[in-house]
Design a protein around this motif. Structure first.
Motif, short mmCIF file in Angstrom:
data_model
loop_
_atom_site.label_atom_id
_atom_site.label_comp_id
_atom_site.label_asym_id
_atom_site.label_seq_id
_atom_site.Cartn_x
_atom_site.Cartn_y
_atom_site.Cartn_z
N LEU A 58 75.73 79.33 27.92
CA LEU A 58 76.01 80.47 27.04
C LEU A 58 77.52 80.66 26.88
O LEU A 58 77.99 81.06 25.83
N ASN A 59 78.25 80.37 27.93
CA ASN A 59 79.71 80.37 27.91
C ASN A 59 80.19 79.53 29.09
O ASN A 59 79.38 78.89 29.76
N ARG A 60 81.44 79.54 29.40
CA ARG A 60 81.99 78.66 30.43
C ARG A 60 81.54 79.03 31.84
O ARG A 60 81.67 78.25 32.78
N HIS A 61 80.97 80.24 32.01
CA HIS A 61 80.55 80.70 33.34
C HIS A 61 79.04 80.85 33.50
O HIS A 61 78.54 80.81 34.63
N VAL A 62 78.32 81.04 32.41
CA VAL A 62 76.89 81.35 32.50
C VAL A 62 76.07 80.27 31.82
O VAL A 62 76.33 79.89 30.67
N GLY A 63 75.07 79.77 32.55
CA GLY A 63 74.16 78.76 32.02
C GLY A 63 72.72 79.19 32.19
O GLY A 63 72.40 80.07 33.01
N VAL A 64 71.83 78.58 31.41
CA VAL A 64 70.40 78.88 31.47
C VAL A 64 69.65 77.57 31.65
O VAL A 64 69.90 76.59 30.94
N ARG A 65 68.72 77.56 32.59
CA ARG A 65 67.89 76.39 32.85
C ARG A 65 66.43 76.80 32.67
O ARG A 65 65.97 77.76 33.29
N ILE A 66 65.70 76.06 31.83
CA ILE A 66 64.30 76.36 31.56
C ILE A 66 63.47 75.15 31.94
O ILE A 66 63.52 74.10 31.29
N LEU A 67 62.70 75.29 33.03
CA LEU A 67 61.84 74.20 33.50
C LEU A 67 60.36 74.55 33.37
O LEU A 67 59.50 73.67 33.44
N GLY A 68 60.06 75.80 33.20
CA GLY A 68 58.68 76.25 33.07
C GLY A 68 58.64 77.73 32.83
O GLY A 68 59.68 78.42 32.87
N GLN A 69 57.44 78.27 32.59
CA GLN A 69 57.33 79.69 32.28
C GLN A 69 57.83 80.56 33.42
O GLN A 69 58.45 81.61 33.19
N ASP A 70 57.58 80.15 34.66
CA ASP A 70 58.05 80.91 35.81
C ASP A 70 59.26 80.26 36.47
O ASP A 70 59.64 80.62 37.58
N LYS A 71 59.86 79.29 35.79
CA LYS A 71 61.02 78.59 36.32
C LYS A 71 62.17 78.63 35.30
O LYS A 71 62.60 77.62 34.76
N VAL B 240 64.55 84.50 36.18
CA VAL B 240 64.09 85.44 35.16
C VAL B 240 62.77 84.98 34.54
O VAL B 240 62.35 85.52 33.51
N GLY B 241 62.12 83.99 35.14
CA GLY B 241 60.84 83.52 34.62
C GLY B 241 59.72 84.47 34.99
O GLY B 241 59.85 85.34 35.85
N THR B 242 58.59 84.29 34.34
CA THR B 242 57.40 85.09 34.63
C THR B 242 56.18 84.21 34.45
O THR B 242 56.26 83.14 33.84
N LYS B 243 55.06 84.64 34.98
CA LYS B 243 53.83 83.85 34.90
C LYS B 243 52.70 84.74 34.41
O LYS B 243 52.41 85.77 35.03
N VAL B 244 52.07 84.34 33.31
CA VAL B 244 50.91 85.08 32.83
C VAL B 244 49.68 84.52 33.53
O VAL B 244 49.39 83.33 33.45
N GLN B 245 48.98 85.37 34.27
CA GLN B 245 47.81 84.92 35.00
C GLN B 245 46.69 84.56 34.03
O GLN B 245 46.55 85.15 32.95
N VAL B 246 45.85 83.59 34.44
CA VAL B 246 44.73 83.16 33.59
C VAL B 246 43.81 84.32 33.28
O VAL B 246 43.28 84.46 32.19
N SER B 247 43.65 85.24 34.26
CA SER B 247 42.76 86.39 34.05
C SER B 247 43.29 87.34 32.99
O SER B 247 42.57 88.16 32.46
N ASP B 248 44.62 87.23 32.69
CA ASP B 248 45.22 88.11 31.69
C ASP B 248 45.05 87.59 30.28
O ASP B 248 45.28 88.32 29.32
N ILE B 249 44.67 86.31 30.13
CA ILE B 249 44.63 85.70 28.81
C ILE B 249 43.66 86.41 27.88
O ILE B 249 43.91 86.60 26.70
N GLY B 250 42.52 86.85 28.46
CA GLY B 250 41.54 87.52 27.62
C GLY B 250 42.03 88.84 27.07
O GLY B 250 41.50 89.34 26.10
N ARG B 251 43.07 89.39 27.70
CA ARG B 251 43.58 90.69 27.25
C ARG B 251 44.80 90.55 26.33
O ARG B 251 45.41 91.54 25.95
N LEU B 252 45.17 89.31 26.03
CA LEU B 252 46.31 89.12 25.16
C LEU B 252 46.02 89.70 23.78
O LEU B 252 44.94 89.47 23.22
N PRO B 253 46.95 90.43 23.19
CA PRO B 253 46.72 91.00 21.86
C PRO B 253 46.67 89.90 20.80
O PRO B 253 47.33 88.87 20.95
N PRO B 254 45.90 90.10 19.74
CA PRO B 254 45.90 89.11 18.67
C PRO B 254 47.25 89.04 18.00
O PRO B 254 48.00 90.03 18.00
#
Length: 213
Positions: A94-107, A123-137
């Motif tokens: 993002l700049n000379r001091h801050v970087g972002v690494r994305i390896l997975g949803q929770d990584k 700063v990653g998060t994980k959506v549990q499989v049990s939550d999928i049915g409650r995902l809004p359309p």
């Protein structure tokens, strides 16, 4: 930052955490990235354009002109159509001091490096499989949004045609010029939205006419 300006802020908003990365400025610092514990994350280019955008379904990587470079879906997400597209690891500065690494949803990690010391924020998060049915359309686009998308695509086509005319003044060469892939993709996307959105036949015809003009 070494300058003394605030680089990273972590705040609590009700029941979720928000991590904000700011540029190195003493006043009116622009946001360079924002990560929320509900899975909605966005990184910005120095000019303010969206660089990476993620949600609980997946994400996309854009260039500075707003064209999609790549996209992906998380392994446990629910997609409306098509196969899951796996994530290829992403590393950006993002700049000379801050970087972002994305390896997975929770990584997803934000790293800060200055004066030989480093700090990391997961700063990653994980959506549990049990939550999928409650995902809004997925939200449907309204009339104005669809028309704006169609007009934007039409303008992009006109600009591409203009570039072709400047590069190849002869009329005989115009038909040989193939449009860029991103234009075709965006056109098909708008036409698909026309089909799936709950709009009138008249509006659907208007949007198609603008895109196919």
């Amino acid at each position: 930052y070494p300058s003394g300006n605030l680089a990273i802020i972590v705040v609590r908003d009700k029941n979720r955490l928000i991590c904000i990365v700011q540029e190195d400025k003493p006043n009116n610092a622009e946001i360079q990235a924002i990560f929320k514990s509900n899975g909605r994350n966005t990184c910005y280019y120095p000019n303010g354009a969206v660089w990476i955008n993620m949600n609980i379904q997946g994400g996309q990587y854009l260039d500075q002109a707003g064209n999609r470079v790549r996209r992906w879906t998380w392994p446990n997400s629910v997609v409306s159509s098509g196969a899951h597209v796996p994530l290829s690891p992403i590393f950006i500065s993002l700049n000379r001091h801050v970087g972002v690494r994305i390896l997975g949803q929770d990584k997803i990690a934000v790293s800060f490096l200055a004066m030989g010391q480093q700090a990391k924020f997961n700063v990653g998060t994980k959506v549990q499989v049990s939550d999928i049915g409650r995902l809004p359309p997925p939200a449907q686009l309204g009339k104005d949004e669809l028309l704006l998308l169609a007009i934007r695509v039409r303008i992009l086509w006109l600009f591409d045609r203009l570039r072709g005319c400047l590069n190849f003044p002869s009329n005989e060469q115009w038909d040989k010029i193939k449009p860029p892939a991103y234009l075709i993709t965006q056109t098909l996307k708008v036409l698909q939205l026309c089909t799936t959105s709950d709009i009138s036949d008249e509006l659907r015809s208007s949007v198609r006419a603008i895109v196919n003009a």
